[in-house]
Design a protein around this motif. Structure first.
Motif, mmCIF file in Angstrom:
data_model
loop_
_atom_site.group_PDB
_atom_site.id
_atom_site.type_symbol
_atom_site.label_atom_id
_atom_site.label_comp_id
_atom_site.label_asym_id
_atom_site.label_seq_id
_atom_site.Cartn_x
_atom_site.Cartn_y
_atom_site.Cartn_z
ATOM 1 N N SER A 23 -69.102 1.155 -26.546
ATOM 2 C CA SER A 23 -69.709 0.841 -25.619
ATOM 3 C C SER A 23 -70.348 -0.403 -25.472
ATOM 4 C CB SER A 23 -70.811 1.803 -25.203
ATOM 5 O OG SER A 23 -71.431 1.634 -24.085
ATOM 6 N N PHE A 24 -70.925 -0.940 -26.687
ATOM 7 C CA PHE A 24 -71.639 -2.129 -26.860
ATOM 8 C C PHE A 24 -70.552 -3.392 -26.962
ATOM 9 C CE2 PHE A 24 -72.889 -5.407 -29.832
ATOM 10 C CZ PHE A 24 -74.028 -5.930 -29.424
ATOM 11 N N GLY A 47 -67.741 -3.239 -25.429
ATOM 12 C CA GLY A 47 -67.328 -3.492 -23.898
ATOM 13 C C GLY A 47 -68.405 -4.304 -23.285
ATOM 14 N N LYS A 48 -69.525 -4.280 -23.488
ATOM 15 C CA LYS A 48 -70.381 -5.052 -22.717
ATOM 16 C C LYS A 48 -70.445 -6.601 -23.462
ATOM 17 C CE LYS A 48 -74.259 -3.362 -21.451
ATOM 18 N NZ LYS A 48 -75.908 -2.656 -21.491
ATOM 19 N N GLY A 61 -67.819 -8.587 -22.033
ATOM 20 C CA GLY A 61 -67.758 -9.034 -20.448
ATOM 21 C C GLY A 61 -66.844 -8.102 -19.672
ATOM 22 N N SER A 105 -65.167 -5.234 -17.438
ATOM 23 C CA SER A 105 -65.566 -4.597 -16.292
ATOM 24 C C SER A 105 -66.011 -3.048 -16.683
ATOM 25 C CB SER A 105 -64.586 -4.641 -14.943
ATOM 26 O OG SER A 105 -63.407 -3.856 -15.462
ATOM 27 N N LEU A 106 -66.752 -2.109 -15.602
ATOM 28 C CA LEU A 106 -66.919 -0.971 -16.035
ATOM 29 C C LEU A 106 -65.817 -0.252 -16.048
ATOM 30 C CD1 LEU A 106 -68.839 1.314 -16.052
ATOM 31 C CD2 LEU A 106 -68.900 1.659 -13.474
ATOM 32 N N ARG A 127 -64.687 -1.032 -19.595
ATOM 33 C CA ARG A 127 -65.188 -0.377 -20.655
ATOM 34 C C ARG A 127 -65.201 1.087 -20.685
ATOM 35 N NH1 ARG A 127 -69.661 -3.398 -17.938
ATOM 36 N NH2 ARG A 127 -70.828 -1.638 -17.710
ATOM 37 N N VAL A 130 -73.962 2.026 -14.454
ATOM 38 C CA VAL A 130 -73.593 1.322 -15.654
ATOM 39 C C VAL A 130 -73.381 2.434 -16.914
ATOM 40 C CG1 VAL A 130 -74.126 -0.436 -17.258
ATOM 41 C CG2 VAL A 130 -74.283 -0.814 -14.712
ATOM 42 N N ASP A 169 -73.992 2.671 -20.483
ATOM 43 C CA ASP A 169 -74.467 1.766 -21.570
ATOM 44 C C ASP A 169 -74.584 2.438 -22.624
ATOM 45 O OD1 ASP A 169 -76.872 3.260 -21.213
ATOM 46 O OD2 ASP A 169 -77.835 1.589 -19.859
ATOM 47 N N GLU A 170 -75.353 1.830 -23.730
ATOM 48 C CA GLU A 170 -75.386 2.746 -25.083
ATOM 49 C C GLU A 170 -76.465 4.002 -25.124
ATOM 50 O OE1 GLU A 170 -74.729 -1.356 -25.515
ATOM 51 O OE2 GLU A 170 -76.310 -0.586 -24.551
#
Length: 341
Positions: free
Chosen positions: A256-257, A259-260, A263, A265-266, A269, A330, A332-333
């Motif tokens: 997850s980290f 992927g962010k 950059g 896209s959702l 990711r 989103v 996220d972690e």
């Protein structure tokens, strides 16, 4: 009544069905003549899954998925570099908790390719980049035929790993028959089937979830038939479950980290999380028979079997949450950690 029970347990319907599949496989495992029938049903379900995905995806989406080299490179790095590094780095912690064969099994788990059908199915359920998931997961299985034996020789010093070229060719042909061929046939059927499939999303959901339930039942049945519970001390089993859960949580957080960080896209990711965190039981069990011939194969593949069940249940929960997201949601972690718990 049933919905009230699910709300009380705080789980979704699909996760509950996964637990039921494990229980049924433990109490009434497929065996004897029933096992080939169950395996055939699983193969047909997976073939249908890929046919429908091929029929749903446009030519532009397939090209975009195949040419998304940055995403594929990151996923392969997570599968064949990050996972093995974690197994080696945490060796001082894992060895005192596990027997030598079980730790060897954890290392073997870390060098395996990604699973195919469940990674794609979860990506579909979570509304990720399905075309990229198909390309990445299928390629990972093929690459794993060659990369996994090399990593086994590198990381597991006392293994007598061998690699049969004919076996590799047979595996590639099997993947082509079961996955790529139905996908291609489905894609070329688009002029006749795309409209129907596009208007019947429930069919896709049924096939996605049904194929995973069949995989869980058949895989767990095979483990139970081999004496999974009778051959494993309770303390070792609990330690192994803990190790598998923590390993999966770390990988979910890292994918997850990453992927962010890159950059993506959702949707990309989501694909990275599900394809980069999965390990293939279907590829791992037969490969172990060759790579560890004459050794305690049952103990070596036990971490893989446990990790496989945990990853299915955890990823099912994550996919269900992502499926209900709004367009601005989103992943996220913090969400990965909460879902892993």
């Amino acid at each position: 009544m049933f919905q009230s029970l699910l709300r009380f347990l705080k789980i979704d319907r699909f996760t509950f069905l996964l637990i039921v599949a494990v229980i049924i496989a433990t109490v009434l495992p497929a065996h004897g003549r029933g096992m080939p029938v169950a395996q055939m049903a699983t193969s047909l379900a997976i073939a249908l899954l890929f046919f429908l995905h091929g029929a749903r995806l446009s030519r532009q989406a397939i090209i975009a998925g195949a040419t998304h080299w940055r995403l594929h490179l990151v996923i392969f790095s997570c599968t064949f570099i990050m996972f093995p590094l974690l197994g080696v780095v945490f060796r001082p912690v894992l060895e005192p908790m596990l027997t030598p064969d079980l730790y060897k099994g954890v290392l073997y788990l870390c060098v395996l390719p990604a699973t195919v059908q469940s990674a794609i199915a979860f990506t579909s359920i979570a509304r990720g980049n399905i075309s990229a998931a198909v390309c990445s997961a299928s390629s990972s299985s093929i690459l794993g035929i060659f990369i996994t034996p090399m990593l086994v020789n590198l990381l597991i010093a006392d293994s007598n790993a061998t690699h049969d070229t004919q076996q590799a060719l047979d595996a590639i042909w099997k993947i082509t028959q079961q996955l790529l061929l139905p996908f291609v046939l489905g894609h070329f059927s688009r002029p006749f089937t795309a409209g129907f499939i596009g208007g019947h999303g429930s069919i896709m959901k049924f096939v996605d979830q049904g194929s995973i339930l069949l995989v869980v039942y058949v895989a767990f049945s095979a483990a139970v038939n081999e004496g999974l519970w009778s051959q494993t001390p309770p303390v070792a089993l609990l330690s192994l479950i803990l190790v598998s859960t923590v390993l999966l949580a770390i990988v979910l957080l890292l994918t997850s980290f990453i992927g962010k960080l890159f950059g993506f896209s959702l949707e990309d990711r989501i694909t990275l999380v599900f394809c980069g965190s999965k390990k293939s039981l279907a590829s791992g069990l037969p490969m172990a028979q060759v790579l560890f011939a004459g050794q305690a194969v049952g103990a070596i593949v036990l971490p893989l079997m446990i990790f496989h069940q945990i990853q299915l249940m955890v990823c099912a929960f994550i996919a269900a949450r992502l499926a209900t997201r709004t367009e601005v949601a989103v992943f996220d972690e913090d969400e990965a950690m909460q879902a892993a718990k």
